[in-house]
Motif scaffolding. Structure first.
Motif, mmCIF file in Angstrom:
data_model
loop_
_atom_site.group_PDB
_atom_site.id
_atom_site.type_symbol
_atom_site.label_atom_id
_atom_site.label_comp_id
_atom_site.label_asym_id
_atom_site.label_seq_id
_atom_site.Cartn_x
_atom_site.Cartn_y
_atom_site.Cartn_z
ATOM 1 N N ASN A 5 0.852 -1.181 0.000
ATOM 2 C CA ASN A 5 0.000 0.000 0.000
ATOM 3 C C ASN A 5 0.895 1.241 0.000
ATOM 4 N N SER A 24 -4.593 2.530 4.980
ATOM 5 C CA SER A 24 -5.618 1.514 4.797
ATOM 6 C C SER A 24 -5.030 0.144 5.090
ATOM 7 N N ALA A 25 -5.884 -0.767 5.532
ATOM 8 C CA ALA A 25 -5.467 -2.157 5.690
ATOM 9 C C ALA A 25 -5.531 -2.870 4.343
#
Length: 108
Positions: A5, A24-25
């Motif tokens: 990410n 974000s995951a």
């Protein structure tokens, strides 16, 4: 290729890339397509996820580098072209989809 990410943003003043982490995951799929709107938001679409499945997910990244799922394309695909048509429409064309027998098939 490992999931990521991480993004590299071009700093026009310094004329070099700056490494940033998306908040974000969620991770970027491989072979996705993306486009940036005039607002600065970026849409990341399709690709192949970490389970090697072609996805139809659409993510939006805002100017704070936060990513969220916003929609799904009708057909899962990867390696396709995208274009911005006015500020309200994103055109998705071509690319590859997986068939039932797991063979690559190009789309129209």
């Amino acid at each position: 290729m490992p999931n990521s990410n991480t993004v590299f943003l071009l700093d026009f003043k310094k004329k070099l890339f700056v490494k940033e982490q998306i908040q974000s995951a969620l991770f970027f799929p491989m072979y996705f397509s993306s486009i940036q709107l005039e607002t600065g938001n970026i849409f990341v679409m399709g690709g192949i996820d970490s389970d090697k499945i072609v996805t139809n997910r659409v993510f939006e990244i805002n100017d704070s580098l936060q990513m969220r799922t916003v929609n799904r394309m009708k057909v899962p695909r990867y390696s396709f072209a995208v274009a911005l048509l006015r500020e309200n429409y994103i055109l998705v064309a071509g690319g590859c989809v997986q068939t039932v027998d797991n063979k690559k098939q190009f789309t129209n």
